[in-house]
Design an enzyme around this catalytic site. Structure first.
Site, PDB file in Angstrom:
ATOM      1  N   ILE A 132      36.590  33.636  46.996  1.00 38.83           N
ATOM      2  CA  ILE A 132      37.364  34.228  48.091  1.00 38.83           C
ATOM      3  C   ILE A 132      38.611  33.388  48.326  1.00 38.83           C
ATOM      4  CG2 ILE A 132      37.293  34.955  50.512  1.00 38.83           C
ATOM      5  CD1 ILE A 132      34.173  34.678  50.259  1.00 38.83           C
ATOM      6  N   CYS A 133      39.751  34.044  48.410  1.00 43.45           N
ATOM      7  CA  CYS A 133      40.997  33.340  48.711  1.00 43.45           C
ATOM      8  C   CYS A 133      41.222  33.410  50.216  1.00 43.45           C
ATOM      9  CB  CYS A 133      42.154  33.997  47.945  1.00 43.45           C
ATOM     10  SG  CYS A 133      43.747  33.265  48.292  1.00 43.45           S
TER      11      CYS A 133
END
Lengths: 154, 183
Positions: free
Chosen positions: A93-94
């Site tokens: 996840i960014c």
């Protein structure tokens, strides 16, 4: 257990409050977490009225010994990885609070809420543009990635 | 894990008991924002957030280049947190003194004189200069052992440069004298 480290103590407190008052649509696997306080799995439901309505996801949290001074390692796991511009198909996840913008006042609960609101504000289901390249080249630990946070719209 | 079950049991009992719950809530007000326990050696940031001093200290050390409040991300520093002393605590020791204090920063005062250092006779230090009267190169060999004007620790780099320069000039002078004697 007399010799609980501060990190274990805090994880314990978080687990109790997460079991007692879970945020809507989230269930922590308490038995697994109690057996191994350093790895938690959280079952998450896509919020109603969003693109992810009715979908089920699994989030994995891994805590290092210096938690909460260092952020946990948070990834989506399991069969259904949400299709979202900030979520890679390997579950990474960014999200800035998971690395640079982490603060020890954040918690598992606040991270879960951030992730669910990130999903909920999505306008179009698609993978990040560099997904195939990133998934081929990245480290297993998302915290080793030098994320470049450029899009704060979703 | 015996403690695990007993702790979660007790928390369940708390939910049953309203009085206990309100007491719990009151206690929550004085929980450290980092360890979530009752604040020990409590300090409060100027933005008003409560921490145990050991917890906050560790956070400040973790991100020493960017010291911000964990709760609201306001800029904070060791010198700007306020220790809290409750009643009945006889030892009113500043908790900030317990954790090893941070080493003090070093800074160099800018030089008061702007001219060439060799002409610097003004500040009462000890000077040693030698040269041969008729030659205008005398000033090159002057050594400057003077103390800095305000006794501030001098940056190592600057001192090294000075040292190197005076050595260089000394050698130039020696070569010049030898050349004079031989000529």
């Amino acid at each position: 257990m007399a010799g609980k480290t501060p990190s274990e103590k805090r994880l314990h407190k978080e687990l109790i409050s997460l079991v007692k008052e879970p945020p809507p649509g989230m269930i922590v696997d308490a038995d697994q977490a109690e057996q191994n306080l350093n790895t938690w799995t959280i079952n998450m439901q896509g919020a109603e009225g969003t693109l992810y309505d009715g979908e089920l996801f699994q989030l994995q949290f891994k805590f290092g010994s210096s938690y909460p001074f260092e952020s946990p390692e948070v990834t989506f796991v399991g069969q259904n990885i949400p299709v979202h511009p900030h979520v890679y198909s390997n579950g990474h996840i960014c999200l800035s609070i998971l690395t640079d913008d982490w603060s020890p006042a954040l918690s598992v609960q606040s991270v879960c809420l951030s992730i669910i609101s990130m999903l909920s504000s999505c306008k179009e289901k698609k993978r990040p543009p560099d997904n195939s390249f990133y998934v081929k080249t990245c480290n297993k630990n998302p915290k080793k990635t030098k994320w470049w946070y450029h899009d704060d719209k979703v | 894990m015996a403690t695990t079950s007993s702790e979660s049991d007790s928390s369940r009992k708390n939910t049953d008991n309203k009085e206990n719950e309100s007491k719990d809530e009151q206690n929550n007000m004085f929980e450290c924002n980092i360890c979530l326990d009752n604040a020990k050696d409590a300090v409060v940031s100027v933005c008003g957030h409560l921490f145990c001093w050991p917890c906050l200290h560790q956070w400040l050390e973790t991100r020493s280049s960017r010291q911000v409040c964990p709760v609201c991300k306001a800029v904070i520093s060791k010198d700007k947190v306020i220790p809290i002393y409750g009643r009945g605590n006889t030892k009113q020791e500043d908790p900030r003194n317990k954790v090893p204090p941070r080493p003090a920063g070093q800074r160099t005062e800018p030089d008061a004189n702007t001219g060439f250092p060799g002409f610097n006779f003004g500040d009462g230090g000890f000077h040693l200069s030698f040269g041969i009267g008729a030659f205008p190169f005398g000033f090159l060999t002057s050594f400057n052992f003077s103390d800095r004007p305000h006794g501030v620790p001098v940056g190592g780099q600057l001192q090294q440069d000075d040292h190197y320069l005076s050595k260089l000039f000394l050698w130039i002078a020696v070569i010049f004298i030898v050349w004079l004697l031989l000529a």
